[in-house]
Write a protein that holds these residues in place. Structure first.
Motif, PDB file in Angstrom:
ATOM      1  N   TYR A  85      -7.053  68.394 -32.508  1.00  0.00           N
ATOM      2  CA  TYR A  85      -7.266  68.253 -30.625  1.00  0.00           C
ATOM      3  C   TYR A  85      -6.700  66.601 -30.457  1.00  0.00           C
ATOM      4  N   CYS A  86      -6.936  66.936 -29.079  1.00  0.00           N
ATOM      5  CA  CYS A  86      -6.685  65.577 -28.486  1.00  0.00           C
ATOM      6  C   CYS A  86      -7.278  65.319 -27.195  1.00  0.00           C
ATOM      7  N   ALA A  87      -7.066  64.808 -26.466  1.00  0.00           N
ATOM      8  CA  ALA A  87      -7.530  65.047 -24.970  1.00  0.00           C
ATOM      9  C   ALA A  87      -6.965  65.686 -23.776  1.00  0.00           C
ATOM     10  N   SER A  88      -5.339  65.651 -24.097  1.00  0.00           N
ATOM     11  CA  SER A  88      -5.351  67.361 -23.242  1.00  0.00           C
ATOM     12  C   SER A  88      -4.144  67.736 -24.254  1.00  0.00           C
ATOM     13  N   GLY A  89      -3.710  67.212 -25.767  1.00  0.00           N
ATOM     14  CA  GLY A  89      -3.057  68.368 -25.674  1.00  0.00           C
ATOM     15  C   GLY A  89      -1.821  67.932 -26.782  1.00  0.00           C
ATOM     16  N   MET A  90      -0.985  66.387 -26.313  1.00  0.00           N
ATOM     17  CA  MET A  90       0.173  66.071 -26.019  1.00  0.00           C
ATOM     18  C   MET A  90      -0.252  65.216 -27.908  1.00  0.00           C
ATOM     19  N   ARG A  91      -1.341  64.461 -27.801  1.00  0.00           N
ATOM     20  CA  ARG A  91      -1.139  63.823 -29.381  1.00  0.00           C
ATOM     21  C   ARG A  91      -1.443  64.633 -30.508  1.00  0.00           C
ATOM     22  N   SER A  92      -2.513  65.635 -30.191  1.00  0.00           N
ATOM     23  CA  SER A  92      -2.298  67.273 -31.390  1.00  0.00           C
ATOM     24  C   SER A  92      -0.869  67.413 -31.296  1.00  0.00           C
ATOM     25  N   SER A  93      -0.333  67.549 -29.768  1.00  0.00           N
ATOM     26  CA  SER A  93       0.864  68.353 -30.511  1.00  0.00           C
ATOM     27  C   SER A  93       1.720  67.967 -31.298  1.00  0.00           C
ATOM     28  N   SER A  94       1.495  66.571 -31.589  1.00  0.00           N
ATOM     29  CA  SER A  94       2.309  65.417 -32.106  1.00  0.00           C
ATOM     30  C   SER A  94       2.204  65.322 -33.443  1.00  0.00           C
ATOM     31  N   ALA A  95       0.758  65.660 -33.856  1.00  0.00           N
ATOM     32  CA  ALA A  95      -0.470  65.423 -34.955  1.00  0.00           C
ATOM     33  C   ALA A  95       0.018  66.471 -35.302  1.00  0.00           C
ATOM     34  N   GLN A  96       0.340  67.432 -34.834  1.00  0.00           N
ATOM     35  CA  GLN A  96       0.799  69.003 -35.865  1.00  0.00           C
ATOM     36  C   GLN A  96       1.882  69.045 -36.307  1.00  0.00           C
ATOM     37  N   ARG A  97       2.547  68.330 -34.981  1.00  0.00           N
ATOM     38  CA  ARG A  97       4.536  68.121 -35.877  1.00  0.00           C
ATOM     39  C   ARG A  97       3.874  67.291 -37.673  1.00  0.00           C
ATOM     40  N   VAL A  98       3.341  66.469 -37.278  1.00  0.00           N
ATOM     41  CA  VAL A  98       3.095  65.550 -38.135  1.00  0.00           C
ATOM     42  C   VAL A  98       2.528  66.160 -39.758  1.00  0.00           C
ATOM     43  N   LEU A  99       1.731  66.800 -39.232  1.00  0.00           N
ATOM     44  CA  LEU A  99       0.579  68.123 -40.394  1.00  0.00           C
ATOM     45  C   LEU A  99       2.008  69.069 -41.087  1.00  0.00           C
ATOM     46  N   VAL A 100       2.629  69.699 -40.792  1.00  0.00           N
ATOM     47  CA  VAL A 100       3.516  70.703 -40.594  1.00  0.00           C
ATOM     48  C   VAL A 100       4.565  70.317 -41.418  1.00  0.00           C
ATOM     49  N   SER A 101       5.282  68.680 -41.060  1.00  0.00           N
ATOM     50  CA  SER A 101       5.876  68.189 -42.447  1.00  0.00           C
ATOM     51  C   SER A 101       4.749  67.552 -43.165  1.00  0.00           C
ATOM     52  N   ALA A 102       4.558  67.221 -43.858  1.00  0.00           N
ATOM     53  CA  ALA A 102       3.664  67.021 -44.701  1.00  0.00           C
ATOM     54  C   ALA A 102       3.170  67.694 -45.621  1.00  0.00           C
ATOM     55  N   GLY A 103       3.745  69.640 -44.658  1.00  0.00           N
ATOM     56  CA  GLY A 103       3.115  70.763 -46.350  1.00  0.00           C
ATOM     57  C   GLY A 103       1.753  71.727 -45.492  1.00  0.00           C
ATOM     58  N   PHE A 104       1.232  71.037 -44.761  1.00  0.00           N
ATOM     59  CA  PHE A 104       0.572  71.887 -44.405  1.00  0.00           C
ATOM     60  C   PHE A 104       0.545  73.262 -43.793  1.00  0.00           C
ATOM     61  N   GLU A 105      -0.268  74.473 -44.208  1.00  0.00           N
ATOM     62  CA  GLU A 105       0.593  75.559 -43.949  1.00  0.00           C
ATOM     63  C   GLU A 105       0.067  76.238 -42.926  1.00  0.00           C
ATOM     64  N   ASN A 106      -0.810  75.843 -42.411  1.00  0.00           N
ATOM     65  CA  ASN A 106      -1.875  76.915 -41.206  1.00  0.00           C
ATOM     66  C   ASN A 106      -2.583  75.724 -40.102  1.00  0.00           C
ATOM     67  N   VAL A 107      -1.251  74.881 -39.380  1.00  0.00           N
ATOM     68  CA  VAL A 107      -2.020  74.048 -38.330  1.00  0.00           C
ATOM     69  C   VAL A 107      -1.588  74.274 -37.083  1.00  0.00           C
ATOM     70  N   GLU A 108      -2.936  74.604 -35.875  1.00  0.00           N
ATOM     71  CA  GLU A 108      -2.936  74.930 -34.612  1.00  0.00           C
ATOM     72  C   GLU A 108      -3.526  73.518 -33.975  1.00  0.00           C
TER      73      GLU A 108
END
Length: 120
Positions: A85-108
């Motif tokens: 999470y972040c302040a508005s959902g923008m950075r956390s959306s990017s973070a979600q993509r980073v983690l999924v790209s790194a192989g994390f399977e269950n990121v919201e």
């Protein structure tokens, strides 16, 4: 009806459809987030250290978005549930993509800490 009035009505209709879509989507997200919280998800605040210090979700760890890619190995098992999470959902959306790209399977994307607090 004039062209201008038709455009206004069409715009209002599109806004209404978008608003309903977002409400339905976020409603489903809230159910999943609540389940993840109950199951002990790791919670990562991707805001700056200063933002984190000004208030955060209890138990969250702070890994600013610009450091996340270099710290994915410190997060833990890739099959564990993770909420970002972040302040508005923008950075956390990017973070979600980073983690999924790194192989994390269950990121919201938890959007922000107030959204998560509403689920407790």
């Amino acid at each position: 009806m004039t062209d201008q009035q038709m455009m206004l009505v069409a715009g209002a209709g599109l806004f209404t459809v978008f608003f309903i879509y977002k409400k339905i989507k976020m409603g489903g997200n809230k159910v999943k987030l609540k389940q993840m919280l109950q199951n002990g998800a790791k919670i990562i605040d991707v805001r700056s250290r200063g933002e984190f210090a000004s208030g955060n979700f209890p138990g969250a760890i702070n890994i600013p978005l610009d450091e996340l890619a270099t710290k994915v190995d410190s997060i833990g098992k890739k099959d564990q549930p993770v909420i970002v999470y972040c302040a508005s959902g923008m950075r956390s959306s990017s973070a979600q993509r980073v983690l999924v790209s790194a192989g994390f399977e269950n990121v919201e994307n938890g959007i922000n800490h107030l959204n998560l607090m509403s689920l407790k």
